[in-house]
Every structure is written in C-alpha cells, then in structure tokens.
Write a protein that holds these residues in place. Structure first.
Motif, short mmCIF file in Angstrom:
data_model
loop_
_atom_site.label_atom_id
_atom_site.label_comp_id
_atom_site.label_asym_id
_atom_site.label_seq_id
_atom_site.Cartn_x
_atom_site.Cartn_y
_atom_site.Cartn_z
N PRO A 164 31.39 35.93 81.52
CA PRO A 164 31.58 35.97 80.07
C PRO A 164 31.32 37.37 79.51
O PRO A 164 30.44 38.08 79.99
N ALA A 165 32.10 37.75 78.51
CA ALA A 165 31.94 39.08 77.91
C ALA A 165 30.72 39.11 77.00
O ALA A 165 30.40 38.11 76.36
N GLU A 166 30.04 40.24 76.98
CA GLU A 166 28.91 40.41 76.06
C GLU A 166 28.85 41.86 75.59
O GLU A 166 29.33 42.76 76.28
N GLU A 167 28.28 42.07 74.44
CA GLU A 167 28.22 43.42 73.88
C GLU A 167 27.06 44.18 74.50
O GLU A 167 25.95 43.67 74.58
N ARG A 168 27.37 45.37 74.97
CA ARG A 168 26.34 46.22 75.57
C ARG A 168 26.49 47.64 75.06
O ARG A 168 27.61 48.12 74.90
N LEU A 197 29.04 51.48 72.07
CA LEU A 197 29.04 50.01 72.14
C LEU A 197 30.34 49.49 72.74
O LEU A 197 31.43 49.91 72.34
N HIS A 198 30.21 48.60 73.71
CA HIS A 198 31.38 47.99 74.36
C HIS A 198 31.13 46.50 74.54
O HIS A 198 29.99 46.07 74.65
N PHE A 231 34.51 49.83 71.06
CA PHE A 231 34.44 49.91 69.61
C PHE A 231 34.75 51.31 69.09
O PHE A 231 35.02 51.49 67.92
N GLU A 232 34.65 52.30 69.94
CA GLU A 232 34.95 53.67 69.51
C GLU A 232 36.33 54.07 70.01
O GLU A 232 36.67 53.81 71.17
N LYS A 238 39.64 52.51 78.04
CA LYS A 238 38.97 51.72 79.08
C LYS A 238 39.19 50.21 78.90
O LYS A 238 38.86 49.44 79.80
N GLU A 239 39.74 49.81 77.78
CA GLU A 239 39.90 48.37 77.51
C GLU A 239 40.80 47.71 78.55
O GLU A 239 41.88 48.21 78.87
N GLY A 240 40.32 46.58 79.08
CA GLY A 240 41.10 45.85 80.09
C GLY A 240 41.01 46.46 81.48
O GLY A 240 41.65 46.00 82.41
#
Ligand code: ZN
Length: 154
Positions: A64-68, A74-75, A97-98, A104-106
């Motif tokens: 599961p994805a989580e914010e870190r 922040l990703h 988020f930036e 880097k998404e995906g």
C-alpha cells in the motif's frame, strides 16, 4: 497429476526477460527483476546503500502507498517486493508532490543489495578468460612434466 498442475500454475507468474539482454535479478531467488534498458538512474540512496531507479520491473509486487518525507521532499511511496521470495526490494514512487520530482512517478527503486547482474554482462569476456586460463594451465603443466622427467632422469 494434481500436484504437477498446481506446480506448473504456481510457476507461471514468473516473467522471463529476453536472455540476450543484460538483466538484473533478485539476489535471493534469481527471479528476473529488470532489463538494463529500463535503468533510469544509478544515483539513488536506499536504507541499505546504493539503489537504482527503473522505468519498469517484473516479478515485483506492490504494497500500500503511504506518504513519506524523503531527502528530495514529500512523496507517496509503496514498498515493492519480489513475488517469488517475498523479499522487500525497494519502493515505487506513486506520487511526487514537488514538480522537480515528478519524473519519478510510477518508477521503481530497487536497492543494489537485493540485485545481481545476470546474462550477457561480461559473458564473452568470462568465456574467453576461462579458455585462456585453460590453455596456459595446459602448457605450463606440460612444461612442468618435462622438467620433472628431466630431473628424474638425472
Ligand atoms: Zn526473489
């Protein structure tokens, strides 16, 4: 018979990459993980040292994805693991988020500690070296034998 079918079905989830390509495999179970062609960057840092960024991977499951909050901001990330041996390999960037980090998404990070280089990396060189060593060994062994015989005769 039942057992054989189940065994075969159990094996089908593992994807195989083209053997002519340089590939990265799971160091724990040797399942293929990624093609060298899919490598984007080698300059990432994981919890256990160097880590590589890949465009796509195979035989990898996603938690599961989580914010870190990472070094680069922040990703939303999800742990990824080897589907064959269940070892956690790294993480996937679900969302950045930036704007500077959007590339880097995906994409997938695999830590170097969990990977091994497979196929055509230096196969030709290794084969050549082996043949060379064998030749050298044979010739020196022959020389040695000749010397030995000579000494024995004296
Ligand atoms: Zn594995």
């Amino acid at each position: 018979m039942q057992t054989i079918i189940e065994h075969q079905m159990g094996k089908t989830f593992q994807a195989y990459l083209a053997p002519c390509h340089r590939t990265y495999s799971c160091i724990h179970c040797r399942a293929h993980l990624a093609n060298h062609d899919e490598l984007i960057s080698k300059s990432f840092q994981g919890s256990q040292g160097r880590a590589y960024l890949f465009n796509s991977v195979v035989n990898v499951g996603c938690g599961p994805a989580e914010e870190r909050v990472l070094l680069t901001g922040l990703h939303a990330v999800a742990d990824i693991y080897c589907l064959c041996c269940r070892t956690t390999l790294g993480w996937k960037y679900e969302h950045a988020f930036e704007s500077s980090q959007k590339y880097k998404e995906g994409k997938y990070i695999i830590e170097l500690a969990h990977m091994i280089k497979d196929n055509g990396w230096d196969h030709e060189l290794t084969t050549r070296d082996k043949n060379m060593n064998k030749d050298m060994f044979t010739s020196s062994a022959q020389k040695f034998q000749v010397k030995q015989t000579g000494k024995t005769a004296k």
